[in-house]
Design a protein around this motif. Structure first.
Motif, PDB file in Angstrom:
ATOM      1  N   ASN A 140      71.568  49.753  60.869  1.00 12.91           N
ATOM      2  CA  ASN A 140      71.938  50.551  62.026  1.00 12.91           C
ATOM      3  C   ASN A 140      72.896  49.747  62.891  1.00 12.91           C
ATOM      4  OD1 ASN A 140      71.820  51.971  64.659  1.00 12.91           O
ATOM      5  ND2 ASN A 140      70.210  53.139  63.631  1.00 12.91           N
ATOM      6  N   GLU A 141      73.910  50.411  63.394  1.00 12.60           N
ATOM      7  CA  GLU A 141      74.886  49.744  64.262  1.00 12.60           C
ATOM      8  C   GLU A 141      74.240  49.279  65.568  1.00 12.60           C
ATOM      9  OE1 GLU A 141      78.883  51.269  66.330  1.00 12.60           O
ATOM     10  OE2 GLU A 141      78.837  51.499  64.149  1.00 12.60           O
ATOM     11  N   ASN A 142      73.224  50.007  66.015  1.00  9.73           N
ATOM     12  CA  ASN A 142      72.490  49.636  67.213  1.00  9.73           C
ATOM     13  C   ASN A 142      71.559  48.470  66.863  1.00  9.73           C
ATOM     14  OD1 ASN A 142      69.980  49.647  68.884  1.00  9.73           O
ATOM     15  ND2 ASN A 142      71.080  51.255  69.993  1.00  9.73           N
ATOM     16  N   MET A 143      71.809  47.325  67.450  1.00  9.57           N
ATOM     17  CA  MET A 143      71.071  46.104  67.089  1.00  9.57           C
ATOM     18  C   MET A 143      69.573  46.238  67.304  1.00  9.57           C
ATOM     19  SD  MET A 143      71.177  43.296  65.654  1.00  9.57           S
ATOM     20  CE  MET A 143      72.387  42.036  65.640  1.00  9.57           C
ATOM     21  N   GLU A 144      69.134  46.897  68.377  1.00  5.22           N
ATOM     22  CA  GLU A 144      67.700  47.050  68.627  1.00  5.22           C
ATOM     23  C   GLU A 144      67.031  47.853  67.505  1.00  5.22           C
ATOM     24  OE1 GLU A 144      69.945  47.491  71.142  1.00  5.22           O
ATOM     25  OE2 GLU A 144      69.362  45.921  72.551  1.00  5.22           O
ATOM     26  N   LYS A 145      67.678  48.954  67.096  1.00  2.00           N
ATOM     27  CA  LYS A 145      67.122  49.770  66.011  1.00  2.00           C
ATOM     28  C   LYS A 145      67.144  49.004  64.692  1.00  2.00           C
ATOM     29  CE  LYS A 145      68.182  54.250  68.020  1.00  2.00           C
ATOM     30  NZ  LYS A 145      69.021  55.426  67.952  1.00  2.00           N
ATOM     31  N   TYR A 146      68.212  48.262  64.480  1.00  2.00           N
ATOM     32  CA  TYR A 146      68.349  47.483  63.246  1.00  2.00           C
ATOM     33  C   TYR A 146      67.255  46.420  63.147  1.00  2.00           C
ATOM     34  CZ  TYR A 146      70.718  44.655  59.638  1.00  2.00           C
ATOM     35  OH  TYR A 146      71.044  43.942  58.512  1.00  2.00           O
ATOM     36  N   ILE A 147      66.991  45.731  64.237  1.00  2.00           N
ATOM     37  CA  ILE A 147      65.930  44.708  64.254  1.00  2.00           C
ATOM     38  C   ILE A 147      64.566  45.360  64.020  1.00  2.00           C
ATOM     39  CG2 ILE A 147      64.684  43.066  65.729  1.00  2.00           C
ATOM     40  CD1 ILE A 147      67.480  42.367  66.946  1.00  2.00           C
ATOM     41  N   ALA A 148      64.325  46.504  64.667  1.00  3.02           N
ATOM     42  CA  ALA A 148      63.057  47.215  64.455  1.00  3.02           C
ATOM     43  C   ALA A 148      62.909  47.617  62.988  1.00  3.02           C
ATOM     44  CB  ALA A 148      62.973  48.437  65.364  1.00  3.02           C
ATOM     45  N   ASN A 149      63.977  48.107  62.383  1.00  2.27           N
ATOM     46  CA  ASN A 149      63.944  48.454  60.959  1.00  2.27           C
ATOM     47  C   ASN A 149      63.678  47.229  60.094  1.00  2.27           C
ATOM     48  OD1 ASN A 149      64.589  51.088  61.663  1.00  2.27           O
ATOM     49  ND2 ASN A 149      66.710  50.960  60.993  1.00  2.27           N
ATOM     50  N   ALA A 150      64.328  46.120  60.442  1.00  2.00           N
ATOM     51  CA  ALA A 150      64.205  44.888  59.650  1.00  2.00           C
ATOM     52  C   ALA A 150      62.785  44.329  59.661  1.00  2.00           C
ATOM     53  CB  ALA A 150      65.188  43.834  60.154  1.00  2.00           C
ATOM     54  N   LEU A 151      62.052  44.594  60.730  1.00  2.65           N
ATOM     55  CA  LEU A 151      60.676  44.085  60.829  1.00  2.65           C
ATOM     56  C   LEU A 151      59.655  44.990  60.137  1.00  2.65           C
ATOM     57  CD1 LEU A 151      60.745  42.703  64.454  1.00  2.65           C
ATOM     58  CD2 LEU A 151      60.327  41.383  62.369  1.00  2.65           C
ATOM     59  N   SER A 152      60.126  46.056  59.508  1.00 10.33           N
ATOM     60  CA  SER A 152      59.185  46.912  58.793  1.00 10.33           C
ATOM     61  C   SER A 152      58.509  46.093  57.693  1.00 10.33           C
ATOM     62  CB  SER A 152      59.904  48.126  58.206  1.00 10.33           C
ATOM     63  OG  SER A 152      60.704  47.737  57.123  1.00 10.33           O
ATOM     64  N   PRO A 153      57.311  46.398  57.373  1.00 13.34           N
ATOM     65  CA  PRO A 153      56.584  47.632  57.613  1.00 13.34           C
ATOM     66  C   PRO A 153      55.839  47.689  58.952  1.00 13.34           C
ATOM     67  CG  PRO A 153      55.323  46.250  56.138  1.00 13.34           C
ATOM     68  CD  PRO A 153      56.608  45.534  56.423  1.00 13.34           C
ATOM     69  N   ALA A 154      55.996  46.708  59.814  1.00 15.85           N
ATOM     70  CA  ALA A 154      55.316  46.722  61.116  1.00 15.85           C
ATOM     71  C   ALA A 154      55.890  47.828  62.004  1.00 15.85           C
ATOM     72  CB  ALA A 154      55.471  45.372  61.813  1.00 15.85           C
ATOM     73  N   LYS A 155      55.042  48.430  62.796  1.00 16.27           N
ATOM     74  CA  LYS A 155      55.455  49.440  63.777  1.00 16.27           C
ATOM     75  C   LYS A 155      55.875  48.707  65.048  1.00 16.27           C
ATOM     76  CE  LYS A 155      53.749  52.915  61.250  1.00 16.27           C
ATOM     77  NZ  LYS A 155      54.008  52.426  59.922  1.00 16.27           N
ATOM     78  N   ILE A 156      57.062  48.983  65.528  1.00 20.79           N
ATOM     79  CA  ILE A 156      57.631  48.284  66.677  1.00 20.79           C
ATOM     80  C   ILE A 156      57.610  49.198  67.898  1.00 20.79           C
ATOM     81  CG2 ILE A 156      59.677  47.072  67.542  1.00 20.79           C
ATOM     82  CD1 ILE A 156      58.299  45.806  65.026  1.00 20.79           C
ATOM     83  N   ILE A 157      57.164  48.672  69.040  1.00 24.60           N
ATOM     84  CA  ILE A 157      57.166  49.438  70.286  1.00 24.60           C
ATOM     85  C   ILE A 157      58.550  49.389  70.920  1.00 24.60           C
ATOM     86  CG2 ILE A 157      56.263  49.561  72.647  1.00 24.60           C
ATOM     87  CD1 ILE A 157      53.583  48.556  71.528  1.00 24.60           C
ATOM     88  N   SER A 158      59.091  48.167  71.081  1.00 23.54           N
ATOM     89  CA  SER A 158      60.429  48.041  71.669  1.00 23.54           C
ATOM     90  C   SER A 158      61.081  46.728  71.268  1.00 23.54           C
ATOM     91  CB  SER A 158      60.363  48.138  73.198  1.00 23.54           C
ATOM     92  OG  SER A 158      59.768  46.982  73.743  1.00 23.54           O
ATOM     93  N   VAL A 159      62.407  46.731  71.360  1.00 23.26           N
ATOM     94  CA  VAL A 159      63.211  45.538  71.081  1.00 23.26           C
ATOM     95  C   VAL A 159      64.230  45.410  72.204  1.00 23.26           C
ATOM     96  CG1 VAL A 159      64.841  44.427  69.498  1.00 23.26           C
ATOM     97  CG2 VAL A 159      63.006  45.850  68.578  1.00 23.26           C
TER      98      VAL A 159
END
Length: 152
Positions: free
Chosen positions: A94-113
């Motif tokens: 994802n071009e949006n870094m926050e979304k990309y980092i949240a995706n990269a940390l999967s399979p964990a569920k992320i609240i916020s970045v």
């Protein structure tokens, strides 16, 4: 990769730890990658253990992760078998870094970045029951997520 000449012609010696091996295997197995419909944006790997791969497409109606996984996991399973059972996480770039980092940390569920551009850091908030999943065994998940997102 090393090419050696022998009496029978050229021998190619390829280490399974070779960084581009995973991308080449996916290009062979996933037609959408070989045609350029789906792009591999980044790969982070600890050979023999786990790989994280970030994929992207601009094509409307094409699921880049689904294309790589294949029907019932058939495409990714072929690559996993070729790599001797190495685990592979396929995430959407994802071009949006926050979304990309949240995706990269999967399979964990992320609240916020929250990212801090100036010192190139991120603060990630996860539910308490997801902390060990986000970090991973011996820190592997967070380490690979950091390697995956650093080049963006």
């Amino acid at each position: 990769m090393k090419v050696e000449k022998s009496s029978k012609g050229a021998d190619i010696i390829l280490s399974r730890a070779y960084p581009k091996l995973v991308s080449k295997l996916f290009a062979i197995e996933v037609p959408e990658i070989s045609t350029g419909t789906v792009q591999i944006k980044s790969i982070a790997r600890e050979p023999g253990s786990r790989t994280k791969i970030a994929v992207f497409t601009e094509e409307e109606g094409v699921d880049p992760v689904g294309s790589c996984v294949g029907q019932k996991g058939s495409r990714v399973q072929t690559v996993i078998t070729e790599l001797g059972g190495e685990k592979i996480d396929i995430i959407e770039w994802n071009e949006n870094m926050e979304k990309y980092i949240a995706n990269a940390l999967s399979p964990a569920k992320i609240i916020s970045v929250k990212t801090e551009e100036k010192d190139r850091s991120a603060t990630v908030i996860v539910p308490e029951d997801q902390i060990s999943l986000a970090i991973g065994q011996r820190g592997q998940n967070v380490r690979l997520a950091a390697k995956l997102t650093v080049g963006k």
